[in-house]
Design an enzyme around this catalytic site. Structure first.
Site, PDB file in Angstrom:
ATOM      1  N   ASP A 167       0.838  -1.206   0.000  1.00 56.67           N
ATOM      2  CA  ASP A 167       0.000   0.000   0.000  1.00 56.67           C
ATOM      3  C   ASP A 167       0.880   1.266   0.000  1.00 56.67           C
ATOM      4  OD1 ASP A 167      -2.562   0.853  -0.307  1.00 56.67           O
ATOM      5  OD2 ASP A 167      -3.064   0.888   1.821  1.00 56.67           O
ATOM      6  N   GLU A 177      10.798   5.409   3.451  1.00 60.04           N
ATOM      7  CA  GLU A 177       9.995   5.281   2.230  1.00 60.04           C
ATOM      8  C   GLU A 177      10.064   3.803   1.831  1.00 60.04           C
ATOM      9  OE1 GLU A 177       7.442   5.869   0.134  1.00 60.04           O
ATOM     10  OE2 GLU A 177       8.104   7.958  -0.036  1.00 60.04           O
ATOM     11  N   GLU A 286      -0.364  15.464  18.503  1.00 55.25           N
ATOM     12  CA  GLU A 286       0.529  15.290  19.644  1.00 55.25           C
ATOM     13  C   GLU A 286      -0.277  14.941  20.904  1.00 55.25           C
ATOM     14  OE1 GLU A 286       3.615  15.255  19.186  1.00 55.25           O
ATOM     15  OE2 GLU A 286       4.728  16.033  20.901  1.00 55.25           O
ATOM     16  N   TYR A 367       7.508   7.141  22.264  1.00 54.33           N
ATOM     17  CA  TYR A 367       7.127   6.264  21.136  1.00 54.33           C
ATOM     18  C   TYR A 367       7.712   6.776  19.833  1.00 54.33           C
ATOM     19  CZ  TYR A 367       3.406   8.719  18.460  1.00 54.33           C
ATOM     20  OH  TYR A 367       2.711   9.556  17.623  1.00 54.33           O
ATOM     21  N   GLU A 380       0.508   5.158  19.191  1.00 52.84           N
ATOM     22  CA  GLU A 380      -0.200   6.146  18.381  1.00 52.84           C
ATOM     23  C   GLU A 380      -1.703   5.848  18.237  1.00 52.84           C
ATOM     24  OE1 GLU A 380       0.790   7.451  14.109  1.00 52.84           O
ATOM     25  OE2 GLU A 380       2.107   8.628  15.394  1.00 52.84           O
ATOM     26  N   TYR A 384      -7.204   7.415  18.472  1.00 48.25           N
ATOM     27  CA  TYR A 384      -8.595   6.981  18.414  1.00 48.25           C
ATOM     28  C   TYR A 384      -9.408   7.428  19.630  1.00 48.25           C
ATOM     29  CZ  TYR A 384      -7.617   4.067  14.349  1.00 48.25           C
ATOM     30  OH  TYR A 384      -7.287   3.627  13.095  1.00 48.25           O
ATOM     31  N   HIS A 436       4.325  13.897   3.115  1.00 46.45           N
ATOM     32  CA  HIS A 436       3.031  13.238   3.206  1.00 46.45           C
ATOM     33  C   HIS A 436       2.294  14.018   4.290  1.00 46.45           C
ATOM     34  CE1 HIS A 436       5.135  10.115   1.104  1.00 46.45           C
ATOM     35  NE2 HIS A 436       4.212   9.201   1.275  1.00 46.45           N
ATOM     36  N   TYR A 473      -1.895  10.436  -1.640  1.00 40.41           N
ATOM     37  CA  TYR A 473      -0.993   9.360  -2.088  1.00 40.41           C
ATOM     38  C   TYR A 473      -1.610   7.985  -1.855  1.00 40.41           C
ATOM     39  CZ  TYR A 473       0.798   7.375   2.367  1.00 40.41           C
ATOM     40  OH  TYR A 473       0.930   6.698   3.561  1.00 40.41           O
ATOM     41  N   ARG A 474      -2.724   7.947  -1.131  1.00 37.95           N
ATOM     42  CA  ARG A 474      -3.303   6.673  -0.710  1.00 37.95           C
ATOM     43  C   ARG A 474      -4.650   7.020  -0.095  1.00 37.95           C
ATOM     44  NH1 ARG A 474      -0.082   3.827   4.284  1.00 37.95           N
ATOM     45  NH2 ARG A 474      -1.264   1.895   4.469  1.00 37.95           N
ATOM     46  N   ARG A 512      -9.894  -1.847  -6.616  1.00 40.96           N
ATOM     47  CA  ARG A 512      -8.685  -1.360  -5.957  1.00 40.96           C
ATOM     48  C   ARG A 512      -8.106  -0.185  -6.741  1.00 40.96           C
ATOM     49  NH1 ARG A 512      -5.107   0.317  -2.660  1.00 40.96           N
ATOM     50  NH2 ARG A 512      -3.571  -1.108  -1.756  1.00 40.96           N
TER      51      ARG A 512
HETATM   52  C1  LIG Z   1      -2.567   5.045  14.755  1.00 47.14           C
HETATM   53  C2  LIG Z   1      -2.198   4.652  13.362  1.00 47.14           C
HETATM   54  C3  LIG Z   1      -1.003   5.059  12.833  1.00 47.14           C
HETATM   55  C4  LIG Z   1      -0.655   4.722  11.531  1.00 47.14           C
HETATM   56  N1  LIG Z   1       0.570   5.092  11.065  1.00 47.14           N
HETATM   57  C5  LIG Z   1       0.966   4.729   9.837  1.00 47.14           C
HETATM   58  C6  LIG Z   1       2.267   5.049   9.367  1.00 47.14           C
HETATM   59  O1  LIG Z   1       3.075   5.587  10.105  1.00 47.14           O
HETATM   60  N2  LIG Z   1       2.600   4.689   8.101  1.00 47.14           N
HETATM   61  C7  LIG Z   1       1.737   4.021   7.307  1.00 47.14           C
HETATM   62  O2  LIG Z   1       2.108   3.687   6.176  1.00 47.14           O
HETATM   63  N3  LIG Z   1       0.507   3.695   7.742  1.00 47.14           N
HETATM   64  C8  LIG Z   1       0.095   4.008   8.979  1.00 47.14           C
HETATM   65  N4  LIG Z   1      -1.153   3.616   9.439  1.00 47.14           N
HETATM   66  C9  LIG Z   1      -2.065   2.925   8.514  1.00 47.14           C
HETATM   67  C10 LIG Z   1      -1.951   1.373   8.523  1.00 47.14           C
HETATM   68  O3  LIG Z   1      -2.366   0.903   9.769  1.00 47.14           O
HETATM   69  C11 LIG Z   1      -0.553   0.873   8.199  1.00 47.14           C
HETATM   70  O4  LIG Z   1      -0.141   1.318   6.940  1.00 47.14           O
HETATM   71  C12 LIG Z   1      -0.426  -0.659   8.200  1.00 47.14           C
HETATM   72  O5  LIG Z   1       0.939  -1.001   8.071  1.00 47.14           O
HETATM   73  C13 LIG Z   1      -1.207  -1.316   7.051  1.00 47.14           C
HETATM   74  O6  LIG Z   1      -1.604  -2.579   7.439  1.00 47.14           O
HETATM   75  P1  LIG Z   1      -0.785  -3.910   7.061  1.00 47.14           P
HETATM   76  O7  LIG Z   1       0.647  -3.579   7.147  1.00 47.14           O
HETATM   77  O8  LIG Z   1      -1.308  -4.967   7.933  1.00 47.14           O
HETATM   78  O9  LIG Z   1      -1.187  -4.133   5.555  1.00 47.14           O
HETATM   79  P2  LIG Z   1      -2.443  -4.962   4.986  1.00 47.14           P
HETATM   80  O10 LIG Z   1      -3.673  -4.477   5.638  1.00 47.14           O
HETATM   81  O11 LIG Z   1      -2.168  -6.401   5.038  1.00 47.14           O
HETATM   82  O12 LIG Z   1      -2.408  -4.521   3.464  1.00 47.14           O
HETATM   83  C14 LIG Z   1      -2.784  -3.259   3.025  1.00 47.14           C
HETATM   84  C15 LIG Z   1      -3.395  -3.356   1.628  1.00 47.14           C
HETATM   85  O13 LIG Z   1      -2.383  -3.714   0.691  1.00 47.14           O
HETATM   86  C16 LIG Z   1      -2.878  -4.660  -0.256  1.00 47.14           C
HETATM   87  N5  LIG Z   1      -2.174  -5.937  -0.063  1.00 47.14           N
HETATM   88  C17 LIG Z   1      -1.802  -6.432   1.132  1.00 47.14           C
HETATM   89  N6  LIG Z   1      -1.161  -7.581   0.981  1.00 47.14           N
HETATM   90  C18 LIG Z   1      -1.126  -7.845  -0.333  1.00 47.14           C
HETATM   91  C19 LIG Z   1      -0.578  -8.901  -1.087  1.00 47.14           C
HETATM   92  N7  LIG Z   1       0.061  -9.904  -0.497  1.00 47.14           N
HETATM   93  N8  LIG Z   1      -0.730  -8.877  -2.428  1.00 47.14           N
HETATM   94  C20 LIG Z   1      -1.377  -7.839  -3.027  1.00 47.14           C
HETATM   95  N9  LIG Z   1      -1.906  -6.798  -2.349  1.00 47.14           N
HETATM   96  C21 LIG Z   1      -1.781  -6.798  -1.012  1.00 47.14           C
HETATM   97  C22 LIG Z   1      -4.364  -4.788   0.008  1.00 47.14           C
HETATM   98  O14 LIG Z   1      -5.057  -3.873  -0.793  1.00 47.14           O
HETATM   99  C23 LIG Z   1      -4.476  -4.417   1.479  1.00 47.14           C
HETATM  100  O15 LIG Z   1      -5.752  -3.913   1.796  1.00 47.14           O
HETATM  101  C24 LIG Z   1      -1.530   3.948  10.747  1.00 47.14           C
HETATM  102  C25 LIG Z   1      -2.739   3.533  11.299  1.00 47.14           C
HETATM  103  C26 LIG Z   1      -3.064   3.868  12.597  1.00 47.14           C
HETATM  104  C27 LIG Z   1      -4.340   3.418  13.174  1.00 47.14           C
END
Ligand SMILES: Cc1cc2nc3c(=O)[nH]c(=O)nc-3n(C[C@H](O)[C@H](O)[C@H](O)COP(=O)(O)OP(=O)(O)OC[C@H]3O[C@@H](n4cnc5c(N)ncnc54)[C@H](O)[C@@H]3O)c2cc1C
Lengths: 522, 228
Positions: A167, A177, A286, A367, A380, A384, A436, A473-474, A512
C-alpha cells in the site's frame, strides 16, 4: 460443516455458484481455512469509514499457507468468477481495515504465510512472507542479536512489511519510504503463474534482494496499490544498526511557524544532515498520541476551538507543531550533524529543542524515539481516543516540502474540517522533497448525522485540494474510485488495459485504486 | 465501486420504540446481587479499562452468575500484545469487554488474527445523559439489541440504537427514545455486560438494575464478545 449463511454474495455471483466455489476452497485449504460464518467474519468488518458496514461486508474469508494454495485459490476464482481481496497482516486501519473494497468480495487473508525466509545481516536485507509482522521480525532480530534495524508504520508491532509496502506506506527511519527499500517480489498472477521481479527470474541468482532492476521493464511498482497480482514473498533492505542513535524534538509555539520549520528542515533533509523521515505533528496529533482526550477540555460538539488548543499547549508543554527527527552513526558523525542542526535552528530564533535525556520516558517523545529506532509499539492508537466514536479516515495529500505550500495545505484542510465540525489532527512526514501531509479525519460512527458530515467533509477535502492541483498518495476504500479520477483518464485507460491483459476475469480486488473492469467506462 | 450509502439506508426500518412491546417493570435496584441469573452463562474474561473493575459493565456481567475474571487494561497500549499471544495460544477463551476505542480496535483485530469468533461488536457514546449505540451483530446475538433498547427505555435514559446484522438481508434496526430521567445513567453499560455475559445461554433477558455509583459514564466505548 456450516453453510455460508451470511446473506452476502460477490457482485453478479449466484448462491449456487458461490457454494460450489466454497466447496472447492474447502477441498483445497481445509475447512478451518474457509470462514463463512457470521461470527468468523465480524472481525473482518470493523471498518472505520463513513459508510455502513454492509457496503464492505465480505462473503467469506480464506486463509492460504503456501504459494501453491494461492495458485489454487486463483484458479477457483477464475472458474467461478469470484472476486478476492488480498490482505497480508490486515491492519490497514483508516484505509479500509481488513474489510474488502467492495461488498461480497472474498478475503484472501495471508496471515498464516508467516515465514521469515531469510535475514542477511551482512548484505542487510530480509525476505519474508506476507503474514510476517514487524513485531515478529523485531523479535527475530533481537533473539539472534543481528546488527540491523527495521523501519515501520506506527502500528508497528502488529502490522507487516508486505502489506504496508503493497500500500506504499511509510515509516520514520532513514529507510522510511518503504517501497524505495523494497527489493524483489514474488507475485502470483491471475492466471496462476508465479512471477519474480528484478533478478528473481534468473536461475540460481543470489542477487534477488540485492539489485532491484534486473533487465528490461521493471515491474515491481505496478503491483503496489493495484490489483494485478498477489504478492507471496517480498525482499527489503534493512538499515545497519548505528552505534549511536540520537532522537530529538523541536517544539514550536505558533501555527504559522510551519513555514520557517519547513524552510530550515528541507535543506537539512536534502543534504542528508537529517537522514530520517522526520515528522512535524500538530498539537492535536501530539495530544491524541500523548493520551490527552478532547473531553478533558471540552464536551461541546464541533471542532476544538483554537483557544482550547492553546490551553492544551500551555498545560502539556506541547507545541503547535512538534518536529521529531534523529541522527544515526558514530559519535563523531552524530556530533558534527547535531551541531549543524542546533546552529540552524538557533539562527531561526524559534523552537525549543528537547533531547532524549531531557524527555526521559514521557509520551509522545518515547514512542516517537522508538519508531525512529525500529522498536515497535502501539502508542499512536491513542489518536482513536482523542474524539472517540470509532470513525477514522486518513486524508493524506502530497505536498512540496516548501513552507508556503505546507501552510497553504494546512489552512485549507483546517478550514474544510472546521466547516464540518471536525478537527484538524495532522502530521507532515518529511521526505527530502515531498511531504506526506497525513490528516486523521476522526468522527463518531454512533452518530449518523456526524458520519454523514464526515463523509461530506472527506469528499470536499478531495475536491478542494484537487482544485489546487493536490491529490492524496493513498486513500480508504470508500473513496478509491473518486481519487482515481484525480489522476486522469490516460492513466486510468492504461491501468484498465493492463488489467484486461493480466486479469481478464476481473477476479483480483476489483475496485482497488479505481481499477475495475466491470464498472470502468473509458 | 463501493455500495452507495443511500442504498443501504433506504432499506432500513426506521423503527422507534413505539413499535416495541415493552416488558414489565424493571427488577428492583440492587437486584444485581440478590438474584443472579441461574443460567448456563459461561465463564468469561472481562476486559475493562484501568479503574473500571467495579463498573456498571462488570456488575452487569457478574449479575449473570457466571464466573468472571476481570482484567484491567492500562494506559500503555503496547501491553495488549500479551493478549495477542493468549488469543493465539490455541486455548479456548471467552472474552467480553467494554473498552476505550484505541484498546478495542487492537483487541478486535488481534481476535481476527487469532481466528477467533466475534459475536457482538458495539460502538457506544455516552454524553450528557444520552447514549448512542451502533451494533454489528450475528445471529447468536439475536434479540439482544431489542432487549437492550427495551431496557434503556425502561430506565428512562435517552438513547439512539442502530443494529446491523452482519450480512443479513434484514434491514438495519433503529431504535430511539428521548430521555425521561437520569436516575440510571449507567444502566446501558450494565445491560450490555449482562447481555454479553449471558450470550448463548438462552433468550436474552433484562439485566437487574445496578446501583449508580458516582458520576455517570461519559465518553466513547466499544463492547465485544470474542471466543477462541
Ligand atoms: C494510529 C495509526 C497510525 C498509523 N501510522 C501509519 C504510518 O506511520 N505509516 C503508514 O504507512 N501507515 C500508517 N497507518 C495505517 C496502517 O495501519 C498501516 O499502513 C499498516 O501497516 C497497514 O496494514 P498492514 O501492514 O497490515 O497491511 P495490509 O492491511 O495487510 O495490506 C494493506 C493493503 O495492501 C494490499 N495488499 C496487502 N497484501 C497484499 C498482497 N500480499 N498482495 C497484493 N496486495 C496486497 C491490500 O489492498 C491491502 O488492503 C496507521 C494507522 C493507525 C491506526
Amino acid at each position: 460443516m456450516s453453510e455460508q449463511n451470511n446473506g452476502v454474495l460477490p457482485r453478479g455471483v449466484t448462491q449456487q455458484e458461490f457454494n460450489a466455489a466454497v466447496e472447492k476452497f474447502r477441498a483445497l485449504l481445509g475447512n478451518e481455512n474457509v470462514l463463512v460464518e457470521q461470527q468468523q467474519l465480524v472481525p473482518y468488518n470493523k471498518i472505520m469509514m463513513s459508510v455502513e458496514n454492509a457496503a464492505h461486508a465480505p462473503s467469506a474469508a480464506v486463509t492460504a499457507t503456501t504459494v501453491e494454495q494461492v495458485q489454487g485459490v486463483v484458479k477457483i476464482c477464475n472458474e467461478h468468477r469470484i472476486p478476492i481481496w488480498t490482505i497480508s497482516t490486515g491492519r490497514n486501519f483508516g484505509y479500509g481495515s481488513a474489510a474488502p473494497g467492495q461488498r461480497g468480495q472474498v478475503i484472501l487473508d495471508l496471515k498464516k504465510m508467516n515465514r521469515i525466509i531469510k535475514v542477511d545481516p551482512e548484505m542487510c536485507y530480509a525476505l519474508v512472507e506476507p503474514g510476517v509482522t514487524y513485531g515478529q521480525l523485531y523479535d527475530y532480530i533481537q533473539e539472534n542479536n543481528l546488527p540491523v534495524m527495521l523501519s515501520f508504520s506506527a502500528p508497528s508491532a502488529i502490522a507487516g512489511p508486505v502489506g504496508n509496502t503493497m500500500d506504499r506506506g511509510v515509516g520514520y527511519t532513514p529507510y522510511g519510504e518503504h517501497f524505495m527499500m523494497q527489493c524483489g517480489m514474488e507475485v502470483v498472477l491471475a492466471n496462476g503463474d508465479v512471477y519474480r521481479t528484478g533478478m528473481g527470474g534468473v536461475k540460481g541468482s543470489n542477487t534477488w534482494q540485492i539489485f532491484k532492476w534486473g533487465y528490461g521493464p521493471t515491474l515491481d511498482g505496478m503491483f503496489t496499490q493495484s490489483n494485478y497480482g498477489i504478492c507471496t514473498k517480498m525482499g527489503f533492505w534493512l538499515m545497519p544498526k548505528p552505534p549511536v542513535f540520537k532522537p530529538f524534538e523541536i517544539i514550536f509555539e505558533n501555527e504559522e511557524d510551519i513555514v520557517e520549520i519547513v524552510e530550515v528542515l528541507r535543506p537539512l533533509r536534502i543534504r542528508g544532515i537529517i537522514p530520517n523521515s522526520a515528522v512535524i505533528a500538530n498539537i492535536l496529533w501530539e495530544a491524541g498520541s500523548g493520551n490527552v482526550r478532547r473531553s478533558d477540555y471540552i464536551t461541546e460538539p464541533g471542532h476544538t476551538p483554537d483557544e482550547i488548543q492553546k490551553q492544551i499547549q500551555k498545560d502539556t508543554g506541547m507545541g503547535a507543531w512538534n518536529l521529531y527527527a534523529a541522527l544515526y552513526g558514530t559519535q563523531e558523525q552524530v556530533d558534527v550533524n547535531w551541531k549543524i542542526i542546533v546552529d540552524e535552528f538557533k539562527k531561526l530564533g524559534k523552537g525549543r529543542i528537547v533531547t532524549q535525556e531531557e524527555a526521559g520516558d514521557t509520551q509522545p517523545f518515547k514512542y516517537r524515539a522508538e519508531l525512529m529506532s525500529g522498536v515497535p509499539n502501539l502508542q499512536e492508537f491513542g489518536l482513536y481516543n482523542w474524539r472517540g466514536g470509532g470513525g477514522s479516515m486518513w486524508f493524506a495529500p502530497v505536498s512540496e516540502a516548501r513552507g508556503s505550500e505546507c501552510r497553504k495545505q494546512a489552512a485549507m484542510a483546517k478550514r474544510v474540517l472546521h466547516k464540518y465540525g471536525l478537527d484538524y489532527v495532522a502530521e507532515f512526514i518529511v521526505a527530502p522533497r515531498d511531504m506526506h501531509h497525513v490528516i486523521d479525519v476522526l468522527y463518531d460512527r454512533t452518530n449518523e448525522e456526524e458520519t454523514q458530515r464526515a463523509d461530506a467533509c472527506f469528499a470536499e477535502l478531495l475536491d478542494e485540494f484537487e482544485k489546487e492541483g493536490y491529490a492524496v498518495y493513498r486513500v480508504n476504500t470508500r473513496f478509491q474510485e473518486r481519487v482515481a479520477q484525480s489522476y486522469g483518464k490516460a492513466k486510468r485507460d492504461l491501468e484498465h488495459a493492463i488489467k484486461r491483459a493480466v486479469d481478464p476475469n476481473n477476479i483480483l480486488a476489483p475496485g482497488r485504486s479505481g481499477i475495475d473492469l466491470d464498472t470502468y467506462k473509458s | 465501486m463501493s455500495m452507495d450509502r443511500r442504498f443501504v439506508l433506504k432499506g432500513m426500518a426506521l423503527g422507534s420504540l413505539a413499535g416495541l412491546t415493552l416488558g414489565g417493570a424493571l427488577p428492583a435496584l440492587g437486584a444485581a446481587h440478590g438474584s443472579p441469573r441461574s443460567s448456563a452463562a459461561r465463564p468469561a474474561l472481562v476486559l475493562v479499562n484501568q479503574g473500571a473493575e467495579q463498573s456498571a459493565f462488570v456488575q452487569g456481567a457478574r449479575a449473570t452468575g457466571a464466573a468472571v475474571q476481570v482484567r484491567q487494561i492500562g494506559g500503555d497500549l503496547t501491553d495488549l500484545l500479551s493478549l495477542q499471544s493468549q488469543l493465539g495460544s490455541g486455548r479456548k477463551m471467552r472474552l467480553i469487554g467494554l473498552l476505550d476505542d484505541a484498546s478495542a480496535a487492537l483487541v478486535v483485530d488481534m481476535a481476527r488474527s487469532a481466528g477467533a469468533r466475534v459475536e457482538w461488536l458495539g460502538q457506544h457514546t455516552a454524553r450528557g445523559g444520552v447514549t448512542r449505540h451502533r451494533l454489528l451483530n450475528t445471529a447468536s446475538a439475536e434479540g439482544c439489541a431489542r432487549q437492550l433498547g427495551r431496557q434503556l427505555h425502561g430506565c428512562g435514559a435517552g438513547f439512539e440504537l442502530t443494529e446491523e446484522r452482519l450480512g443479513s438481508a434484514a434491514p438495519a434496526r433503529q431504535l430511539s427514545a428521548a430521555p425521561r430521567n437520569q436516575r440510571h445513567a449507567d444502566q446501558w453499560a450494565a445491560g450490555i455486560g449482562y447481555l454479553l455475559g449471558s450470550l448463548g445461554a438462552g433468550r436474552p433477558t433484562a439485566a437487574p438494575l445496578i446501583a449508580q455509583a458516582g458520576a455517570p459514564l461519559d465518553g466513547s466505548f466499544v463492547s465485544f464478545s470474542i471466543e477462541t
